[in-house]
Design a protein around this motif. Structure first.
Motif: not given
Lengths: 161, 608
Positions: A154, A157, B18, B187, B257, B306, B312, B321
């Motif tokens: 992945q 971010c 994350h 996010e 995401n 991703n 999610s 996505y």
């Protein structure tokens, strides 16, 4: 969750033909949204496997709900399934289906996957169980090839957290 | 797979959504086609005719009226222009009911999502980014380094003198200070304030109190969702108390995401003071999909590559996505999430930004390689000093990066009566905003007016008040690109699409992300415009308006398209799914405008 699935799969005695994966467990009172470990086996689990499953899973709420969904043929993400070790490199779609328990390829966003599609597995294939069938979501990639929807790594971010 | 199942137990993950990139769980949804309902017939009828008292309405019409009142679309809502608080088109725009015809705006190009050496994953000086933005034609920009422990403690404060210096050396560019907020439970988002004596203290206090990373509140939970709304409420209070002239928040890369659920977005929108005004219609990192054989990074456009995680929203389909024509699925899907927000009759605007961290094709590198604990050539340590050492020559061209300089590819155009920090923020809150990629067009101007009352009109973000039964003209004027873009070719606009949707009021299910009435109602071929001098106007008339609706436009170079997610009846030529590792951003250009609302009220003209 791959670690948990692998720890279960590593135990000798996991019945052949088993699926190990995970499903999203929605938040309920006292329990935030999380992933639930799922083991679908064609026969009762030997004690040592059951112990490994319990160790890998923890004791969060939601297990019964995940189990009910799995029994109804839905598992969001399957990490261990028959034939997974053969799904490496670039494969013709028909070979991918012949080599493993994956029964169908599903194109992202309604795209049609041609029967002669070529799939670059990138060494990372995580199908889902839908209506009792193991299906793999794929998306178009370079040079007319297809790749699984889920990337091997992945994209983070940012590195701040 | 038959047989018994065993041991289906849950497993909880920590707060760092994350940090666990290999843990997933997803639900899959299939798109379905739904029939569009023509708006011309008017579905709301007497519900919007305020000369009919509530007592005389049918139960159904009374219910519809209640919905419209709830959405701020009726009666007092419309006359309360400029009122603070309620999120409605009426309260949202400075001139509810329409401008005087012919109002002119200066369109200022900008970017509200830019990183510097004060971010742990970026590298440039503030001055580098401001110089680049100026060079590539931007009029305003926001410095948005990542929220986090180091930034909250020291970075946000140390950035300010750099920003002030950059303002002095680049007087043509409005340089805002902001931060990239780790939205609790969600996010990232841009948060920025107007310049003033408290710009640092307001941002710092906000970050320390409400940043998801600082507070360990990144994972999805009702408590963390509440913290996000509390953060927006805090900012509104700072504005109300006069500690800062203005503050705005926009959700960044919202679908990347799948962690910005529809009810969270609605919650931010409905928080006090209308601090949260919109989202990135297109994310940054637009160079990330340039193929390896074209000497690109070969990743996913926008770094949208991703798959779902434990945090999610379970309802989002997998295609959400990915980017579509470089835009986020929430915006690119006709009849999708953005339209479902607009169909509530509430303001929610889209932007396009660079998210510039490190630039594709640049020559310099971070001397520590983004190691937060390493000591740079000038002795700086990120975790200690809050910033990296200045960039150094990297020994060759850097092709593994996914970003463009600010202004190089993505632009957010804001219509202001005159240039100024507060004017830009006010215009953004009004929604007088359109966006483009790759310099697709020079200018877009949208005007909406009643055919029989042309002295008033509304433009982007506005709400035009008309009489029930009026015919309404929607006109777009486009000026094609008169010269080359920053890839040094002149893009050609091929087509403009008009999207129209009915306003149906508040939704019962706050997680809904579709709306059935919105569709492309007209496409205009623009390939002949160049031969006609490069500027052309196109008009669409909505006959016999019966209920509130909105219109918005998009345009394209016509190089990539596919049938929209909800079928050809909704969007016959929508943006195409971007191919991972093979997405040349210069060969797939779009512009999007924000909407104009039309609200009929009162009795039809000429009838008693």
């Amino acid at each position: 969750m791959d670690h948990a699935a692998a720890s279960v799969a590593a135990v000798a005695g996991l019945p052949s033909g088993s699926l190990v994966g995970s499903s999203l467990v929605l938040a309920s009172s006292g329990s935030p949204q999380h992933l639930g470990l799922v083991v679908l086996a064609p026969e009762p689990l030997p004690a040592e496997v059951a112990t490994a499953v319990a160790a890998a899973a923890g004791a969060e709420a939601g297990g019964a709900w995940v189990a009910a969904r799995a029994a109804a043929g839905t598992v969001d993400r399957v990490a261990v399934f028959p034939g997974r070790e053969d799904l490496v490199g670039v494969l013709a779609a028909r070979d991918l289906l012949a080599l493993s328990a994956v029964e169908a390829l599903v194109g992202l966003g309604g795209l049609a996957v041609p029967p002669d599609a070529v799939v670059d597995t990138r060494g990372h294939v995580r199908p889902r169980l839908a209506d009792g069938r193991l299906v793999l979501d794929v998306q178009p990639s370079r040079g007319g090839r297809w790749v699984p929807f889920e990337p091997p790594v992945q994209h983070a971010c940012c590195s701040a957290h | 797979m038959s047989g018994s199942h065993h041991g289906a137990h849950g497993h909880t993950h920590g707060d760092h959504a994350h940090d666990h990139p290999h843990e997933h769980g997803h639900a899959h949804g299939h798109p379905h086609t739904h029939e569009a309902t023509p708006v011309e017939g008017g579905v709301l009828g007497e519900a919007v005719d305020l000369t009919v008292p509530d007592a005389e309405l049918s139960p159904a019409a009374l219910s519809r009226r209640g919905v419209l009142r709830g959405a701020g679309l009726l009666g007092a809502g419309l006359s309360a222009a400029g009122a603070v608080g309620a999120a409605s088109p009426a309260a949202a725009v400075g001139r509810a009911g329409g401008d005087r015809r012919g109002a002119e705006y200066r369109w200022l190009a900008g970017d509200h999502h830019i990183h510097t050496q004060y971010s742990p994953d970026a590298m440039y000086r503030v001055g580098d980014q401001v110089r680049a933005a100026h060079q590539y034609g931007l009029d305003w920009m926001v410095i948005t380094d990542h929220g986090g422990e180091t930034h909250a403690r020291i970075g946000v404060e140390k950035t300010n003198p750099d920003i002030r210096a950059a303002r002095r050396s680049n007087p043509d560019v409005l340089v805002f200070q902001g931060l990239e907020w780790n939205i609790p439970s969600a996010e990232h988002g841009t948060v920025f304030v107007a310049p003033g004596p408290n710009e640092v203290s307001v941002l710092q206090q906000f970050e320390q109190g409400y940043d998801g990373s600082v507070r360990g509140a990144s994972s999805s939970s009702p408590a963390n969702e509440a913290l996000a709304v509390a953060g927006l409420t805090f900012l509104a209070q700072q504005v109300r108390d006069g500690r800062t002239p203005d503050a705005l928040m926009l959700a960044n890369h919202p679908a990347r995401n799948g962690v910005d659920s529809p009810h969270e977005i609605r919650g931010w929108r409905d928080a006090p003071g209308r601090i949260a005004i919109g989202m990135e219609g297109a994310p940054g990192h637009q160079a990330a999909g340039i193929p390896v054989d074209a000497l690109g990074p070969g990743s996913a456009r926008g770094y949208y590559g991703n798959s779902p995680s434990a945090n999610s929203f379970a309802g989002y389909p997998l295609e959400s996505y990915r980017t579509w024509g470089g835009f986020d699925w929430m915006t690119s899907t006709v009849g999708g999430l953005w339209d479902s927000l607009l169909a509530e009759g509430l303001p929610w605007w889209v932007t396009a930004n660079s998210d510039s961290h490190s630039v594709y094709g640049d020559w310099s590198v971070n001397p520590t390689g983004n190691d937060r604990t390493a000591t740079g050539p000038d002795g700086r340590v990120f975790e200690v000093d809050g910033l990296y050492s200045d960039p150094v020559y990297g020994g060759g061209v850097q092709t593994g990066r996914g970003d463009f300089w600010p202004g190089f590819y993505s632009r957010t155009h804001v219509g202001v009566p005159r240039a100024g920090y507060r004017q830009v923020m006010a215009a953004m809150r009004d929604g007088r905003v359109w966006v483009d990629h790759g310099g697709l067009v020079d200018a877009v101007d949208v005007r909406v007016r009643a055919v029989t009352a042309t002295s008033r009109e509304s433009t982007l973000g506005g709400s035009l008040r008309v009489r029930q039964g009026d015919d309404v003209e929607v006109t777009i004027t486009v000026a094609l690109a008169s010269g080359p873009n920053w890839a040094t070719f002149r893009p050609e606009l091929a087509r403009v699409d008009l999207v129209l949707g009915q306003v149906t009021g508040a939704v019962a299910d706050r997680d809904v992300f579709t709306t059935p009435s919105t569709r492309v109602v007209q496409s205009f071929d623009t390939t002949g415009v160049r031969a006609q001098g490069g500027t052309a106007s196109f008009t669409y008339t909505v006959r016999d308006v019966g209920g509130p609706f909105y219109v918005r436009f998009r345009g394209t170079d016509g190089k990539r398209s596919q049938v929209g997610i909800y079928g050809a009846a909704v969007d016959p030529q929508g943006p195409a799914l971007d191919v991972e590792g093979d997405a040349d951003p210069w060969e797939d250009l779009w512009f999007y405008t924000n909407p104009v609302f039309v609200v009929p009220e009162g009795r039809p003209r000429g009838r008693r």
